[in-house]
Design a protein around this motif. Structure first.
Motif, short mmCIF file in Angstrom:
data_model
loop_
_atom_site.label_atom_id
_atom_site.label_comp_id
_atom_site.label_asym_id
_atom_site.label_seq_id
_atom_site.Cartn_x
_atom_site.Cartn_y
_atom_site.Cartn_z
N GLU A 108 0.84 -1.19 0.00
CA GLU A 108 0.00 0.00 0.00
C GLU A 108 0.88 1.25 0.00
OE1 GLU A 108 -2.94 2.94 0.50
OE2 GLU A 108 -3.24 0.83 -0.06
N VAL A 109 1.92 1.22 0.79
CA VAL A 109 2.87 2.34 0.83
C VAL A 109 3.71 2.36 -0.44
CG1 VAL A 109 4.83 3.36 2.06
CG2 VAL A 109 2.95 2.32 3.34
N GLY A 110 4.17 1.18 -0.87
CA GLY A 110 5.04 1.11 -2.03
C GLY A 110 4.37 1.53 -3.33
N TYR A 111 3.17 1.03 -3.58
CA TYR A 111 2.49 1.27 -4.85
C TYR A 111 1.73 2.60 -4.91
CZ TYR A 111 3.01 -3.72 -6.10
OH TYR A 111 3.49 -4.97 -6.43
N ASP A 176 13.75 -1.45 -12.99
CA ASP A 176 12.96 -2.58 -13.47
C ASP A 176 13.71 -3.89 -13.38
OD1 ASP A 176 14.82 -2.32 -15.49
OD2 ASP A 176 13.37 -1.99 -17.10
N HIS A 177 14.72 -3.94 -12.51
CA HIS A 177 15.47 -5.18 -12.25
C HIS A 177 16.29 -5.61 -13.45
CE1 HIS A 177 12.89 -5.14 -8.76
NE2 HIS A 177 11.87 -5.00 -9.61
N ARG A 178 16.63 -4.65 -14.31
CA ARG A 178 17.54 -4.90 -15.41
C ARG A 178 18.70 -3.91 -15.29
NH1 ARG A 178 12.73 -6.70 -17.49
NH2 ARG A 178 12.87 -8.44 -18.95
N ILE A 179 19.84 -4.30 -15.84
CA ILE A 179 21.03 -3.44 -15.71
C ILE A 179 21.65 -3.10 -17.06
CG2 ILE A 179 21.55 -4.27 -13.39
CD1 ILE A 179 23.63 -6.14 -14.61
N ALA A 180 21.01 -3.50 -18.15
CA ALA A 180 21.52 -3.23 -19.49
C ALA A 180 20.32 -3.10 -20.43
CB ALA A 180 22.46 -4.35 -19.95
N PRO A 181 20.52 -2.55 -21.63
CA PRO A 181 19.40 -2.33 -22.54
C PRO A 181 18.56 -3.58 -22.80
CG PRO A 181 21.32 -1.17 -23.34
CD PRO A 181 21.79 -2.02 -22.18
N ALA A 182 17.24 -3.44 -22.60
CA ALA A 182 16.26 -4.49 -22.86
C ALA A 182 14.89 -3.89 -22.59
CB ALA A 182 16.48 -5.70 -21.95
N PRO A 183 13.88 -4.28 -23.36
CA PRO A 183 12.54 -3.76 -23.13
C PRO A 183 12.02 -4.16 -21.76
CG PRO A 183 12.71 -4.77 -25.30
CD PRO A 183 13.94 -5.17 -24.54
N ALA A 184 11.38 -3.24 -21.06
CA ALA A 184 10.82 -3.52 -19.74
C ALA A 184 9.47 -4.21 -19.87
CB ALA A 184 10.66 -2.21 -18.97
N ASP A 185 9.19 -5.15 -18.94
CA ASP A 185 7.85 -5.75 -18.90
C ASP A 185 7.02 -5.15 -17.77
OD1 ASP A 185 9.09 -6.91 -16.73
OD2 ASP A 185 9.15 -8.92 -17.60
N HIS A 186 7.68 -4.45 -16.86
CA HIS A 186 7.04 -3.64 -15.82
C HIS A 186 8.16 -2.80 -15.23
CE1 HIS A 186 8.89 -6.58 -13.10
NE2 HIS A 186 8.71 -5.70 -12.12
N TYR A 187 7.83 -1.82 -14.42
CA TYR A 187 8.88 -1.01 -13.81
C TYR A 187 8.34 -0.26 -12.60
CZ TYR A 187 6.66 2.77 -16.53
OH TYR A 187 5.76 3.65 -17.08
N HIS A 188 9.27 0.19 -11.78
CA HIS A 188 8.99 1.09 -10.67
C HIS A 188 9.51 2.46 -11.10
CE1 HIS A 188 8.46 -2.66 -8.51
NE2 HIS A 188 9.70 -2.99 -8.84
N LEU A 189 8.77 3.50 -10.80
CA LEU A 189 9.17 4.84 -11.25
C LEU A 189 9.17 5.81 -10.09
CD1 LEU A 189 9.97 6.37 -13.86
CD2 LEU A 189 7.60 7.18 -13.95
N TYR A 190 10.23 6.61 -10.04
CA TYR A 190 10.38 7.67 -9.05
C TYR A 190 10.41 8.98 -9.82
CZ TYR A 190 12.26 3.60 -6.57
OH TYR A 190 12.44 2.35 -6.03
N TRP A 191 9.72 10.00 -9.34
CA TRP A 191 9.76 11.27 -10.06
C TRP A 191 9.69 12.45 -9.10
CZ3 TRP A 191 5.46 7.97 -10.58
CH2 TRP A 191 4.25 8.44 -10.04
N TRP A 205 7.36 3.37 -4.38
CA TRP A 205 7.85 3.07 -5.72
C TRP A 205 6.69 2.69 -6.61
CZ3 TRP A 205 6.51 -1.75 -4.06
CH2 TRP A 205 6.89 -2.10 -2.76
N PRO A 206 5.91 3.70 -7.07
CA PRO A 206 4.79 3.41 -7.98
C PRO A 206 5.21 2.45 -9.09
CG PRO A 206 4.79 5.71 -7.40
CD PRO A 206 6.06 5.13 -6.83
N THR A 207 4.37 1.46 -9.32
CA THR A 207 4.73 0.34 -10.19
C THR A 207 3.75 0.24 -11.35
OG1 THR A 207 5.72 -0.82 -8.33
CG2 THR A 207 5.07 -2.16 -10.24
N TYR A 208 4.30 0.03 -12.56
CA TYR A 208 3.50 0.07 -13.78
C TYR A 208 3.68 -1.19 -14.63
CZ TYR A 208 2.79 4.84 -12.35
OH TYR A 208 2.45 5.95 -11.61
N TYR A 209 2.54 -1.68 -15.13
CA TYR A 209 2.50 -2.80 -16.05
C TYR A 209 1.81 -2.33 -17.34
CZ TYR A 209 4.04 -6.54 -12.89
OH TYR A 209 4.79 -7.36 -12.08
N PRO A 210 1.98 -3.06 -18.44
CA PRO A 210 1.34 -2.64 -19.70
C PRO A 210 -0.16 -2.43 -19.53
CG PRO A 210 2.93 -4.37 -20.13
CD PRO A 210 2.82 -4.26 -18.63
N ALA A 211 -0.67 -1.36 -20.13
CA ALA A 211 -2.09 -1.04 -20.04
C ALA A 211 -2.96 -2.10 -20.68
CB ALA A 211 -2.35 0.33 -20.68
#
Length: 225
Positions: A108-111, A176-191, A205-211
């Motif tokens: 609840e806090v994270g998302y 998004d738990h990746r460390i090199a170029p690759a398409p994301a399947d979900h991600y956490h975003l800070y702004w 860490w608001p978290t996003y999946y494909p719409a």
């Protein structure tokens, strides 16, 4: 309207920053500080070198283009709030150290966010919230390698606003738990507008999946990881 939306997000970020400060980060290559330290199981290695489980060599990290996160994305927070993600919380309780209720309170806090949709097209990022849409154009501002108290590590890929609405944040930071170029399947975003302060954010860490995914499909994705 746009400014009101971002003021809400900024207030949330500020509160979280004040409540949690990560361990000191190691210096390696670029300006390296700290990524979110939540330990949900997203170390899903499908044979991709870009995916990691919290441990990696600095030399394996490479800068990534904004195109890795291109697309139409939805926040998972509404699914947590309406109970859709309850099976995920129960699954975590079966394999973790908290009850399903405790996991739900943690996420609840994270998302938590009022930005329920993000659209990334080229160098344009549009934030859709309850008070309207704020859009900006963003350019790479490098990355940060961060080290947590538990010893695991993370990477934030950072982009700064070059132009756009006043309500669009000055910086966005992807994890998004990746460390090199690759398409994301979900991600956490800070702004936000303070690059350094964002690097200290480890609780929200608001978290996003494909719409295109339904709530049930997101549940399956999360439980598979």
């Amino acid at each position: 309207m746009k400014q009101a939306m971002l003021r809400t997000s900024a207030a949330l970020l500020a509160a979280a920053v004040l409540s949690s400060v990560p361990a000191a980060a190691e210096q390696s290559g670029k300006e390296h500080k700290h990524d979110h330290s939540h330990t949900h199981d997203h170390g899903h290695d499908h044979g991709e070198r870009s995916v990691y489980k919290g441990y990696f060599e600095d030399s394996a990290v490479a800068e990534r283009p904004l195109a890795d996160w291109e697309g139409d994305w939805q926040s998972v927070y509404p699914y947590l709030a309406d109970g859709t993600l309850d099976p995920v919380m129960a699954h975590k309780a079966d394999h973790g150290e908290k009850t399903a209720e405790e996991y739900k309170a943690y996420y609840e806090v994270g998302y938590k966010t009022d930005v329920n949709r993000i659209v990334i097209d080229g160098d344009r990022v549009a934030f859709h919230g309850a008070n309207g849409v704020a859009e900006g154009r963003y350019a790479s501002d490098g990355y940060e390698i961060l080290t947590y108290k538990k010893g695991n590590r993370g990477v934030r890929f950072i982009f700064r606003k070059t132009e756009g609405d006043a309500g669009a944040p000055g910086f966005i930071q992807f994890s998004d738990h990746r460390i090199a170029p690759a398409p994301a399947d979900h991600y956490h975003l800070y702004w936000g507008d303070d690059r350094a302060a964002l690097l200290k954010e480890v609780t929200n860490w608001p978290t996003y999946y494909p719409a295109s995914l339904s709530g049930e499909e997101i549940v399956r994705e999360m439980m598979a990881h």
